[in-house]
Design a protein around this motif. Structure first.
Motif, PDB file in Angstrom:
ATOM      1  N   ASP A  24      11.908 -51.206  39.920  1.00  0.00           N
ATOM      2  CA  ASP A  24      11.581 -52.219  40.928  1.00  0.00           C
ATOM      3  C   ASP A  24      12.197 -53.578  40.600  1.00  0.00           C
ATOM      4  O   ASP A  24      12.566 -54.331  41.512  1.00  0.00           O
ATOM      5  N   VAL A  25      12.326 -53.916  39.306  1.00  0.00           N
ATOM      6  CA  VAL A  25      12.972 -55.177  38.912  1.00  0.00           C
ATOM      7  C   VAL A  25      14.375 -55.244  39.492  1.00  0.00           C
ATOM      8  O   VAL A  25      14.805 -56.294  40.010  1.00  0.00           O
ATOM      9  N   TYR A  57      15.115 -46.604  25.599  1.00  0.00           N
ATOM     10  CA  TYR A  57      15.854 -47.864  25.745  1.00  0.00           C
ATOM     11  C   TYR A  57      17.358 -47.627  25.859  1.00  0.00           C
ATOM     12  O   TYR A  57      18.027 -48.149  26.760  1.00  0.00           O
ATOM     13  N   LYS A 103      10.776 -53.812  29.596  1.00  0.00           N
ATOM     14  CA  LYS A 103       9.358 -53.925  29.231  1.00  0.00           C
ATOM     15  C   LYS A 103       8.549 -52.753  29.782  1.00  0.00           C
ATOM     16  O   LYS A 103       7.467 -52.455  29.285  1.00  0.00           O
ATOM     17  N   TYR A 104       9.099 -52.104  30.812  1.00  0.00           N
ATOM     18  CA  TYR A 104       8.405 -50.974  31.431  1.00  0.00           C
ATOM     19  C   TYR A 104       8.930 -49.624  30.940  1.00  0.00           C
ATOM     20  O   TYR A 104       8.573 -48.575  31.484  1.00  0.00           O
ATOM     21  N   VAL A 105       9.812 -49.660  29.938  1.00  0.00           N
ATOM     22  CA  VAL A 105      10.457 -48.438  29.455  1.00  0.00           C
ATOM     23  C   VAL A 105      10.042 -48.173  28.009  1.00  0.00           C
ATOM     24  O   VAL A 105      10.107 -49.083  27.174  1.00  0.00           O
ATOM     25  N   GLY A 109       8.168 -49.461  37.551  1.00  0.00           N
ATOM     26  CA  GLY A 109       8.158 -50.899  37.248  1.00  0.00           C
ATOM     27  C   GLY A 109       9.536 -51.392  36.854  1.00  0.00           C
ATOM     28  O   GLY A 109       9.979 -52.464  37.291  1.00  0.00           O
ATOM     29  N   ALA A 110      10.230 -50.586  36.031  1.00  0.00           N
ATOM     30  CA  ALA A 110      11.563 -50.966  35.575  1.00  0.00           C
ATOM     31  C   ALA A 110      12.562 -50.922  36.721  1.00  0.00           C
ATOM     32  O   ALA A 110      13.407 -51.816  36.870  1.00  0.00           O
ATOM     33  N   TYR A 156       9.835 -44.440  35.845  1.00  0.00           N
ATOM     34  CA  TYR A 156       9.430 -45.786  35.420  1.00  0.00           C
ATOM     35  C   TYR A 156       9.616 -46.757  36.596  1.00  0.00           C
ATOM     36  O   TYR A 156      10.560 -47.562  36.637  1.00  0.00           O
ATOM     37  N   TRP A 188      15.699 -42.736  36.836  1.00  0.00           N
ATOM     38  CA  TRP A 188      14.613 -43.441  36.163  1.00  0.00           C
ATOM     39  C   TRP A 188      13.405 -43.677  37.069  1.00  0.00           C
ATOM     40  O   TRP A 188      12.621 -44.615  36.861  1.00  0.00           O
ATOM     41  N   ASN A 244      13.617 -58.043  31.389  1.00  0.00           N
ATOM     42  CA  ASN A 244      12.413 -57.870  32.205  1.00  0.00           C
ATOM     43  C   ASN A 244      12.129 -56.408  32.513  1.00  0.00           C
ATOM     44  O   ASN A 244      10.962 -55.989  32.580  1.00  0.00           O
ATOM     45  N   SER A 245      13.182 -55.623  32.721  1.00  0.00           N
ATOM     46  CA  SER A 245      12.980 -54.225  33.117  1.00  0.00           C
ATOM     47  C   SER A 245      12.634 -53.319  31.945  1.00  0.00           C
ATOM     48  O   SER A 245      11.831 -52.380  32.102  1.00  0.00           O
TER      49      SER A 245
END
Length: 411
Positions: free
Chosen positions: A316-317, A278, A271-273, A313-314, A311, A308, A268-269
């Motif tokens: 926050d997961v 990666y 996806k924002y990277v 969004g990543a 990013y 990080w 899930n995380s």
């Protein structure tokens, strides 16, 4: 959908059987088939004898050879429809070795097991028919293959409603999607699978369920069902994060410890990277959930958030789910290794996909039938094996004051 066309020769044969035997029940049909199997076997055995001697039974050449036909011997063979008496041709010097029904073999029903095994491996009916013809020299129709594999349906029903163990130390749940034809359209169906680890360290698939969607309400129904089938306690439940699943599980098993799958959180995380980051991103994450202690985990997480922050969004997961990471360190390393991911049940779904990729299924029973046959193959592979480091995991649970009494109750 129009009615599929059958082989005219098969229809003609079926009509002749009905005309001759006038069957009124399934048992009458089985008796009729038994009468037919005998002459079929005998005709094929006579063909083998012709090939062995090199000429037909009415050929004059028979009198010019030393080895000749020498009557018949009686034999009773077991078929899928019951025992059948047949006459096996003999030759004078005893050199005839039948291939269809070898000497001393009395059970010829094994072909059904072969059909079911091939079906369980995901082979299409066309491929099964072709394989049987290659091996045995005769073909089986699609309808016959369907009839043979339908023998698994009563066993499937018994398996789906069987009593379960009173306690499972670890349970893993997941859904996969496959396609079922519904008249003129196809629909995606969710296959719900529950894998349990028994107190003895054995794997057991508790059941398979179908629904048009994956929802917390269906999961609650499933948990309620397994409780009704005898499950009193589950220590750990690993999930992929379906909304409401955690609350639904606790509604049925109040003391259950629910663990979010770390592998799913990683998916899930990332996806924002961007792809170029990666490798470095996941390396930083491993320092968090793979730390040796809770303190080291928390320290690594602070560094991760700073590194990080570009990013959000990543990051926050992991902020929203960090309690599931911290929870891992409440238990020993052997327990953590088992509970941190749903890979065990995802591996089962990977095996299922190998047998469902051949296309849409005509109905729910057809899908459940092939999945159940696959389950039987998986359970045969697991038989006698134990979860890696199981004794160490159980010892770690026994020294945990929060779980000790629950563990002792079921061992």
């Amino acid at each position: 959908m129009g009615k599929s066309k059958r082989d005219p020769n098969s229809v003609e044969l079926a009509n002749k059987i009905i005309e001759q035997y006038q069957p009124q029940s399934v048992e009458d049909m089985q008796n009729a088939l038994k009468d037919i199997f005998g002459p079929m076997f005998e005709a094929m055995l006579k063909g083998e004898m012709n090939h062995h001697l090199g000429y037909e039974s009415n050929d004059k050449g028979e009198k010019e050879t030393v080895n000749r036909r020498n009557g018949y011997g009686g034999k009773t063979v077991k078929t899928s429809t019951g025992e059948v008496d047949i006459e096996v041709p003999r030759d004078r010097d005893g050199s005839f070795e039948p291939q269809l029904i070898p000497k001393r073999q009395k059970d010829v029903s094994a072909i059904e097991d072969k059909v079911i095994s091939m079906y369980a491996k995901g082979m299409s009916q066309r491929d099964i028919s072709s394989t049987i013809e290659d091996i045995y020299g005769f073909s089986v129709s699609h309808d016959m293959i369907s009839d043979i594999t339908d023998h698994a349906l009563p066993e499937l029903e018994d398996w789906q409603s069987r009593p379960l163990k009173s306690c499972y130390a670890f349970v893993f749940v997941d859904c996969m999607f496959t396609t079922i034809r519904n008249q003129y359209e196809t629909k995606k169906y969710a296959v719900y699978t529950i894998l349990g680890y028994t107190m003895e360290g054995n794997k057991e698939i508790l059941g398979l369920w179908l629904n048009e969607t994956e929802s917390k309400h269906k999961w609650m129904q499933i948990f309620d069902e397994i409780k009704a089938r005898g499950v009193e306690d589950i220590f750990f439940l690993s999930i992929d994060g379906v909304s409401g699943l955690e609350e639904g599980a606790r509604a049925i098993f109040p003391d259950i410890i629910v663990q979010r799958c770390i592998v799913h959180l990683i998916r899930n995380s990332v996806k924002y990277v961007p792809s170029k980051d990666y490798k470095a991103f996941t390396k930083s994450l491993r320092k968090v959930y793979g730390a040796q202690s809770l303190k080291a985990c928390q320290s690594a997480f602070e560094s991760f958030k700073q590194q990080w922050s570009a990013y959000p969004g990543a990051v926050d997961v992991w902020i929203r789910n960090f309690n599931h990471v911290e929870q891992l360190f409440d238990y020993g390393s052997a327990v953590r290794k088992i509970m941190y991911t749903t890979n065990a049940v995802e591996s089962i779904h990977s095996s299922f996909r190998k047998v469902t990729k051949k296309g849409a299924f005509p109905n729910e029973n057809a899908l459940l039938k092939v999945l159940f046959l696959r389950v039987k193959e998986l359970e045969a592979k697991w038989e006698g094996g134990h979860i890696q480091n199981w004794s160490l995991a159980m010892n770690q649970l026994l020294v945990d004051d929060r779980l000790k009494d629950r563990v002792l109750k079921y061992i």
